[in-house]
Design an enzyme around this catalytic site. Structure first.
Site, PDB file in Angstrom:
ATOM      1  N   ILE B 156       2.656 -12.298  36.369  1.00  0.00           N
ATOM      2  CA  ILE B 156       3.158 -11.427  35.301  1.00  0.00           C
ATOM      3  C   ILE B 156       4.540 -11.897  34.850  1.00  0.00           C
ATOM      4  CG2 ILE B 156       3.644  -9.050  34.614  1.00  0.00           C
ATOM      5  CD1 ILE B 156       0.640  -9.794  35.397  1.00  0.00           C
ATOM      6  N   ARG B 268      17.736 -46.937  20.769  1.00  0.00           N
ATOM      7  CA  ARG B 268      17.400 -47.835  21.869  1.00  0.00           C
ATOM      8  C   ARG B 268      17.077 -49.233  21.343  1.00  0.00           C
ATOM      9  NH1 ARG B 268      17.641 -49.202  27.219  1.00  0.00           N
ATOM     10  NH2 ARG B 268      15.667 -50.115  27.954  1.00  0.00           N
ATOM     11  N   GLU B 364      -2.108 -16.843  27.991  1.00  0.00           N
ATOM     12  CA  GLU B 364      -2.675 -16.084  26.873  1.00  0.00           C
ATOM     13  C   GLU B 364      -3.993 -16.697  26.389  1.00  0.00           C
ATOM     14  OE1 GLU B 364      -0.154 -14.182  24.174  1.00  0.00           O
ATOM     15  OE2 GLU B 364       1.625 -14.423  25.412  1.00  0.00           O
TER      16      GLU B 364
END
Lengths: 266, 380
Positions: B156, B268, B364
């Site tokens: 929860i 980079r 969910e």
């Protein structure tokens, strides 16, 4: 009681800076933000509104898209906005701008209990002149560089932030105060404020509306009438890196004195 | 999709808030140590973000589903876990109340949640009952003006900090499957309510998750939420909005990962040039941006479907959640790939985003549950 907050839409100097051939800023090609010091001025006004329930009006001079900025200030909590906008006003320097804004404020009416808040200075021109000039033209007392404000009825106790300390000044309304960013932390907009901000009034004052204002001299406004002429715009050369001295205080003083003597400074 | 000027302004405001307030220090601290950041919560509450989608009459801001999606997107772009702070009262916490609370319940529970004064969480899942409500064992037995609640909920979100929980419990053992389940608003301070230890998680650390145990908890019958024995149908309706929120969180995570990857690929240098000059890298960026934009349009469209009560809104929310959460995992994987070895180091934000993205296809309703929902709508 009404508080006017004078604000300016300025180029976002954290992005690209573009300059026109005549030396003025190429505002159209740059992203805009609300001048940071003006956000502090708005927050100062909203805090007084939170306590007293007074009316807060955001006032700006600029091209029509500056309305978007007024809507954002309404979404923060201002009640309404005034946009001073006309081709005749374009290119105004601080002298011309302060005349027009003072004329507009006089047109709107500055009452006995009213306050005008401005930011200390705008990040584009960095002059810090418009606020004080508006106060002079409206014949109002002014307090600049406000870093703390306490309001007790018609009296405001303002702590000014100076380079070498603070100065506390009492002033009575109606008055004009310019604010520094140390004054407060401006609030964010709210979803509810945003949903309402396009439903609240924004009045447009154009040349027709203001041309007969006694404070405005039509010969000294706009690019042509402004006494300031830009000679040249340039990016100042970067200063060289500083040098840190190490050692005991006596050693550092000796080294510093030696270097200054070598450059014939002392 | 072209947003209205109000929604554009909301996006700007959500972004400004997140970029200013969700500092790197706070994010890293939460990721390292878990817990809950009460200072950020206080600011979220002060500006009304806990009630973005809740009506003004119940202390909210009166925004629509699109506003809610934009908030989740922009907050997650900077920090997914802090997006959850603002999301919970708007979706799973406040949703069931808004869907079937009576006036008294709305005033008593929804208003303080919308204002951020109280935390309200959603307690459906059990150790043996995730997607399958039929196996739910938490039960509520009537006893005069009260129900006696017994059972255990798990995973929860927000339980350790909650003031109230929307709890699903079996009220009629004679009915089978999803029937016979009711919703209760349970005060977490009641005698017999206790929370387990916060679970250490792979990602979204900083919003505590734990079990809730109910041991002969006496819940007043005024706190029965919605119709007796038919609470699960309401839960499903609430999950639509929650799924949209998770979809928007996924979108924000992917957007954040893309921005990190773009700036790294430009900076980079290998073999004397930025790695972005290699098609192998630049085409990955193109794929990431394209998938993100597809998800964005799907999510905004689902939000508008919810706002206009369109018939297929529920399916669109499932599609948005399914696509966006899977997409976010793909995009975060590529963002790490572009970073090379550095992407595996905790100092780089993509490492955390990759872990935070992982739960999006799980909570969910897993991707597979969304596939069931979508396919059933086609085959019915």
């Amino acid at each position: 009681m009404r508080i006017y907050v004078c604000v300016k839409q300025v180029p976002d100097t954290s992005g690209k800076v573009a300059v026109n051939e005549n030396g003025t800023l190429d505002r159209a090609s740059m992203a805009t933000i609300i001048n940071p010091d003006d956000m502090s001025a708005m927050e100062a006004a909203l805090r007084i509104k939170d306590e007293t329930g007074c009316q807060v009006t955001a006032v700006t001079m600029g091209p029509p898209p500056a309305e978007g900025m007024l809507r954002e200030l309404i979404a923060m909590g201002a009640d309404d906005g005034v946009l001073i906008s006309g081709r005749e006003f374009g290119g105004s320097d601080t002298f011309a701008t302060s005349q027009i804004v003072a004329g507009a404020l006089s047109h709107l009416g500055v009452g006995e209990e009213d306050i005008i808040f401005c930011g200390r200075q705008a990040i584009d021109g960095d002059t810090a002149q418009v606020g004080p000039q508006i106060a002079e033209k409206l014949n109002l007392p002014q307090v600049t560089y406000a870093a703390a404000i306490e309001k007790d009825g018609k009296v405001l106790k303002v702590r000014r932030l100076l380079e070498d300390g603070y100065m506390t000044v009492e002033v009575q309304t109606p008055c004009l105060i310019t604010c520094v960013k140390e004054l407060n932390e401006p609030r964010y907009m709210t979803v509810k404020g945003i949903l309402e901000c396009y439903k609240k009034p924004v009045a447009v004052l154009d040349f027709e509306a203001l041309k007969d204002e006694p404070l405005i001299d039509l010969d000294t406004i706009g690019l042509k009438g402004s006494p300031t002429n830009i000679f040249r715009s340039f990016t100042p050369p970067q200063k060289g890196a500083g040098q840190m001295l190490a050692g005991s205080p006596q050693e550092m003083v000796n080294e510093l004195a030696g270097q200054l003597a070598a450059k014939h400074v002392i | 999709m072209i947003l209205s000027r109000e929604h554009e302004l909301m996006r700007k405001n959500f972004r400004n808030f997140a970029e200013t307030e969700f500092t790197t220090e706070i994010q890293e601290e939460l990721d390292r140590n878990g817990g809950f950041n009460w200072e950020v919560w206080e600011k979220i509450a002060r500006y009304g973000f806990a009630g973005t989608k809740i009506p003004v009459e119940y202390g909210g801001q009166g925004g629509d589903y699109l506003a809610y999606a934009l908030m989740n997107e922009e907050f997650s772009r900077v920090c997914p876990v802090l997006a959850i702070y603002a999301n919970t009262p708007n979706s799973l916490g406040g949703g069931p109340l808004l869907a079937c609370g009576n006036e008294e319940q709305l005033k008593k529970y929804l208003t303080p949640a919308a204002k951020g004064e109280k935390h309200i969480v959603f307690a459906l899942t059990e150790p043996g009952a995730g997607s399958d409500p039929g196996s739910m064992t938490t039960k509520a037995t009537p006893d005069g003006d009260y129900y006696i609640l017994n059972g255990r909920k798990c995973f929860i979100s927000g339980a350790p900090i909650a003031d109230y929980a929307i709890v699903y419990a079996r009220t009629n053992p004679a009915l089978r499957g999803a029937k016979g389940i009711s919703m209760f608003i349970v005060d977490m301070h009641l005698e017999g309510v206790s929370c387990g230890k916060p679970e250490p998680k792979m990602g979204i650390s900083g919003y505590p998750t734990s079990d809730i145990v109910f041991d002969n908890v006496r819940v007043h019958k005024d706190d029965l939420l919605g119709p007796l024995d038919r609470g699960y149908a309401v839960a499903m309706k609430t999950l639509d909005g929650g799924r949209l929120g998770v979809a928007a969180q996924s979108l924000g995570i992917a957007q954040g990962a893309l921005e990190e990857a773009v700036s790294y690929a430009k900076e980079r240098k290998q073999f004397g040039k930025p790695i972005s000059y290699n098609q192998g890298v630049s085409f990955m960026l193109a794929d990431m941006a394209t998938e993100i934009e597809a998800a964005r349009n799907l999510i905004y469209s689902a939000a508008q479907a919810k706002d206009s009560d369109a018939k297929d809104a529920s399916i669109q929310c499932s599609m948005a959640k399914y696509y966006a959460s899977e997409m976010a995992n793909r995009v975060c994987g590529k963002a790490i790939q572009i970073h090379g070895g550095y992407g595996f180091i905790k100092e780089y934000k993509v490492e955390r985003l990759y872990r935070d993205a992982r739960v999006m296809t799980l909570y969910e309703g897993t991707s597979q549950v969304q596939q069931i929902v979508i396919s059933r709508s086609l085959l019915k």
